[in-house]
Design a protein around this motif. Structure first.
Motif, PDB file in Angstrom:
ATOM      1  N   TYR A 256       0.843  -1.199   0.000  1.00 49.75           N
ATOM      2  CA  TYR A 256       0.000   0.000   0.000  1.00 49.75           C
ATOM      3  C   TYR A 256       0.879   1.251   0.000  1.00 49.75           C
ATOM      4  N   GLY A 257       0.595   2.154  -0.908  1.00 52.08           N
ATOM      5  CA  GLY A 257       1.408   3.358  -0.995  1.00 52.08           C
ATOM      6  C   GLY A 257       0.853   4.543  -0.235  1.00 52.08           C
ATOM      7  N   GLY A 258      -0.450   4.516   0.044  1.00 51.75           N
ATOM      8  CA  GLY A 258      -1.055   5.621   0.784  1.00 51.75           C
ATOM      9  C   GLY A 258      -1.548   6.727  -0.128  1.00 51.75           C
ATOM     10  N   GLU A 259      -2.542   7.430   0.352  1.00 49.17           N
ATOM     11  CA  GLU A 259      -3.094   8.571  -0.383  1.00 49.17           C
ATOM     12  C   GLU A 259      -2.783   9.834   0.405  1.00 49.17           C
ATOM     13  N   PRO A 260      -1.937  10.682  -0.137  1.00 51.57           N
ATOM     14  CA  PRO A 260      -1.538  11.901   0.591  1.00 51.57           C
ATOM     15  C   PRO A 260      -2.755  12.755   0.930  1.00 51.57           C
ATOM     16  N   GLY A 261      -2.773  13.257   2.158  1.00 51.73           N
ATOM     17  CA  GLY A 261      -3.821  14.189   2.560  1.00 51.73           C
ATOM     18  C   GLY A 261      -5.084  13.563   3.086  1.00 51.73           C
ATOM     19  N   THR A 262      -5.219  12.230   3.019  1.00 46.03           N
ATOM     20  CA  THR A 262      -6.433  11.594   3.522  1.00 46.03           C
ATOM     21  C   THR A 262      -6.227  11.152   4.969  1.00 46.03           C
ATOM     22  N   ALA A 263      -7.294  11.278   5.746  1.00 47.34           N
ATOM     23  CA  ALA A 263      -7.233  10.863   7.146  1.00 47.34           C
ATOM     24  C   ALA A 263      -7.290   9.339   7.235  1.00 47.34           C
ATOM     25  N   PRO A 264      -6.684   8.747   8.269  1.00 58.51           N
ATOM     26  CA  PRO A 264      -6.772   7.301   8.439  1.00 58.51           C
ATOM     27  C   PRO A 264      -8.229   6.856   8.610  1.00 58.51           C
ATOM     28  N   ALA A 265      -8.540   5.658   8.131  1.00 58.00           N
ATOM     29  CA  ALA A 265      -9.876   5.110   8.350  1.00 58.00           C
ATOM     30  C   ALA A 265     -10.120   4.932   9.846  1.00 58.00           C
ATOM     31  N   LEU A 266      -9.086   4.503  10.561  1.00 60.94           N
ATOM     32  CA  LEU A 266      -9.185   4.354  12.020  1.00 60.94           C
ATOM     33  C   LEU A 266      -7.892   4.835  12.642  1.00 60.94           C
ATOM     34  N   GLU A 267      -8.031   5.668  13.664  1.00 63.04           N
ATOM     35  CA  GLU A 267      -6.865   6.143  14.406  1.00 63.04           C
ATOM     36  C   GLU A 267      -7.162   6.031  15.892  1.00 63.04           C
ATOM     37  N   ILE A 268      -6.215   5.476  16.613  1.00 64.18           N
ATOM     38  CA  ILE A 268      -6.325   5.331  18.068  1.00 64.18           C
ATOM     39  C   ILE A 268      -5.230   6.179  18.693  1.00 64.18           C
ATOM     40  N   ARG A 269      -5.617   7.059  19.621  1.00 66.50           N
ATOM     41  CA  ARG A 269      -4.654   7.963  20.238  1.00 66.50           C
ATOM     42  C   ARG A 269      -4.600   7.756  21.748  1.00 66.50           C
ATOM     43  N   LYS A 329     -12.483   8.049  13.432  1.00 66.48           N
ATOM     44  CA  LYS A 329     -12.858   7.355  12.196  1.00 66.48           C
ATOM     45  C   LYS A 329     -12.903   8.399  11.080  1.00 66.48           C
ATOM     46  N   ASP A 330     -12.048   8.218  10.060  1.00 70.44           N
ATOM     47  CA  ASP A 330     -11.951   9.173   8.954  1.00 70.44           C
ATOM     48  C   ASP A 330     -11.741  10.604   9.447  1.00 70.44           C
ATOM     49  N   GLY A 331     -10.950  10.735  10.519  1.00 74.41           N
ATOM     50  CA  GLY A 331     -10.605  12.050  11.038  1.00 74.41           C
ATOM     51  C   GLY A 331     -11.569  12.619  12.053  1.00 74.41           C
ATOM     52  N   GLU A 332     -12.715  11.956  12.277  1.00 72.01           N
ATOM     53  CA  GLU A 332     -13.721  12.438  13.224  1.00 72.01           C
ATOM     54  C   GLU A 332     -13.706  11.573  14.478  1.00 72.01           C
ATOM     55  N   THR A 333     -13.765  12.219  15.641  1.00 73.37           N
ATOM     56  CA  THR A 333     -13.797  11.489  16.903  1.00 73.37           C
ATOM     57  C   THR A 333     -15.113  10.721  17.029  1.00 73.37           C
ATOM     58  N   ILE A 334     -15.024   9.443  17.396  1.00 76.42           N
ATOM     59  CA  ILE A 334     -16.223   8.626  17.592  1.00 76.42           C
ATOM     60  C   ILE A 334     -16.183   7.976  18.976  1.00 76.42           C
ATOM     61  N   ARG A 335     -17.334   7.497  19.397  1.00 73.94           N
ATOM     62  CA  ARG A 335     -17.423   6.774  20.665  1.00 73.94           C
ATOM     63  C   ARG A 335     -17.700   5.302  20.370  1.00 73.94           C
ATOM     64  N   THR A 336     -16.969   4.452  21.063  1.00 70.58           N
ATOM     65  CA  THR A 336     -17.158   3.003  20.903  1.00 70.58           C
ATOM     66  C   THR A 336     -17.338   2.379  22.282  1.00 70.58           C
TER      67      THR A 336
END
Length: 520
Positions: A256-269, A329-336
């Motif tokens: 996978y090369g990545g798409e510049p400028g796109t937010a991750p589908a899932l990010e955990i901080r 998720k896609d750059g937006e904070t979600i609750r799980t």
């Protein structure tokens, strides 16, 4: 080695609508470790159930000779009286009884119907020492790990004066350390004159422990090989198991090369989780990671590193006590905060324990597949049976689930086909992110390749995939990036082009992570 201790001649076994065994022959020499290999559904476990009396005489074709004598076992007790003991993949222990009670369950040390506890504890201690188990004999089985439970099963077998020990996938649920200890024990028992049959999909393990290997395919004996022969390579065994040469263990994949400028589908901080009982102990400590659409990201770590705990806690806080952190998720904070909430946000989690948490074993393939998204096959709150069947049939075909119909109970399927049902269930839910925890545990090389192909296809469709695996070659062969964990902390991030087993292991055993763990 001397002559054969066991001969199974022209064994055949039929279940309703299925020919499980056909003219199977197996010869095991006295004092050897004999491996039995084959794809899931090849008939390995069925053959051993015939041997041990689970399938009694009269219910199968052919004959069994043990120590030269014809045997007609009517039940398990009859085979055990001859010294044949089988340890199934699902351990037959009572968790709330002690180790000593489990060792002698059904074989109690008693006089005139009264159990002699002094003799029970004394004999249990002796047997436990023999298998290298240093627990107190009155410890509950529920309070020891799976690796030690396997040792209890072997001690139980030794209490019955075992001559032939059959182990069905003994290391499938064990970590590397426990697996190595168990293999060493099997070799020690061999030195003591105990013959063993081991069913395993781990070819490296077979080459280390076995003297000979018999390959079954589609319920038939293909060949028996001498492991010491240089011609008996892993590729030769695989070819016998699946009926063709397997040129590649993993599908060809363009990294996978990545798409510049796109937010991750899932990010955990900065994700932190505390142990469910010991509320002061952090099992996941400030972990941050991400995965993009079309990317396969691996998580590597030794047992206790916190990989599964991380995945379960992100997926609806299914494990432990939330200690802080954010999911995007896609750059937006979600609750799980619950499983339905995580599923609603397009996150799916395929558990490492499919039999307990992934499937309803007494229900059908069709109902298991629809469980994750019943609303998709329902009208006005009532499940449409025809639509449910149509969906299930589609997955049966596309996932190559080997079953006569979608009305087959899942418990009757082989491990690889059960795993395909679990994957189908979550794919049907239409997730954007799939977290796959040990997706190929306990399945054969042919079924593994099919699972790898499914994972690769999901990524190609734009899904974000996280793979947790204890098999480093699997992560190296499938993933675009690999995170490593130790003692609940993230210790490294390695690109596919830079990843090797040595590099990953170095990160997985970082001493600083362990020191921090001791400080907590």
């Amino acid at each position: 080695m001397t002559g054969p201790v066991l001969e199974m001649r022209s064994i055949g076994k039929t279940f309703p609508g299925v020919r499980a065994l056909a003219d199977v022959t197996l010869t095991v020499r006295r004092g050897e470790v004999h491996a039995l290999c084959g794809e899931n559904g090849a008939g390995k476990s069925t053959l051993m159930k015939v041997l041990s009396g689970v399938h009694p005489h009269g219910g199968y074709e052919g004959e069994i000779l043990f120590e030269g004598d014809p045997c007609r076992f009517r039940d398990i007790r009859a085979s055990e009286r001859r010294g044949i003991v089988i340890i199934h993949q699902e351990l037959a222990l009572v968790p709330y009884l002690s180790i000593a009670e489990n060792i002698f369950l059904g074989n109690e040390r008693a006089t005139r119907g009264v159990v002699s506890w002094n003799e029970t504890l004394r004999e249990a201690t002796r047997l436990m020492r023999r298998v290298g188990l240093d627990e107190h004999p009155q410890t509950r089985v529920a309070d020891i790990g799976v690796g030690k439970q396997q040792l209890v099963e072997i001690a139980k077998a030794l209490s019955k004066e075992v001559k032939l020990l059959v182990l069905d996938e003994p290391t499938a649920a064990l970590n590397d350390e426990d697996s190595a200890q168990l293999i060493d024990l099997i070799l020690e028992l061999k030195e003591q004159g105990i013959t063993s049959i081991i069913i395993s999909h781990k070819l490296g393990e077979i080459r280390r422990v076995a003297d000979a290997v018999t390959i079954l395919r589609d319920g038939r004996t293909i060949e028996t090989l001498d492991v010491a022969d240089p011609a008996t390579t892993e590729d030769r065994i695989i070819s016998g198991m699946i009926g063709r040469d397997l040129d590649h263990r993993f599908p060809d994949r363009t990294p996978y090369g990545g798409e510049p400028g796109t937010a991750p589908a899932l990010e955990i901080r900065d994700w932190t989780v505390f142990h469910p009982i010991d509320r002061q102990r952090k099992v996941v400590d400030g972990v941050s990671l991400s995965v993009r659409r079309g990317e396969i990201v691996g998580i590597a770590g030794l047992m206790g590193a916190g990989r599964t705990e991380l995945a379960m806690s992100v997926f609806g806080r299914s494990y432990g006590r939330y200690g802080g952190g954010t999911v995007l998720k896609d750059g937006e904070t979600i609750r799980t905060r619950s499983v339905p909430e995580a599923v609603a946000h397009g996150i799916a989690y395929v558990t490492e324990d499919r039999k307990h948490y992934g499937l309803n074993l007494i229900d059908t393939i069709g109902r298991n597949i629809s469980l994750s998204a019943l609303g998709r096959v329902a009208r006005r709150g009532v499940v449409d049976a025809h639509e449910e069947r149509r969906v299930a049939e589609g997955f049966r075909t596309s996932m190559n689930i080997k079953a006569p119909t979608v009305f087959e109970p899942v418990g009757r399927l082989s491990g690889g086909n059960q795993q395909k049902v679990v994957l189908s269930k979550w794919i049907f839910a239409g997730p954007d992110v799939l977290i796959l925890d040990e997706p190929t545990r306990g399945i054969d090389v042919g079924a593994k390749y099919e699972i790898y192909t499914v994972i690769d296809r999901l990524a190609a469709e734009g899904k974000a995939v996280i793979v947790i695996s204890s098999e480093l070659p699997e992560l190296l062969g499938m993933c675009d990036r690999i995170y490593t964990m130790a003692a609940g902390r993230l210790t490294g991030e390695v690109l596919r082009s830079e990843a090797t087993q040595d590099v990953l292991m170095r990160h997985m055993t970082r001493e600083d992570a362990r020191e921090n763990d001791h400080e907590r």
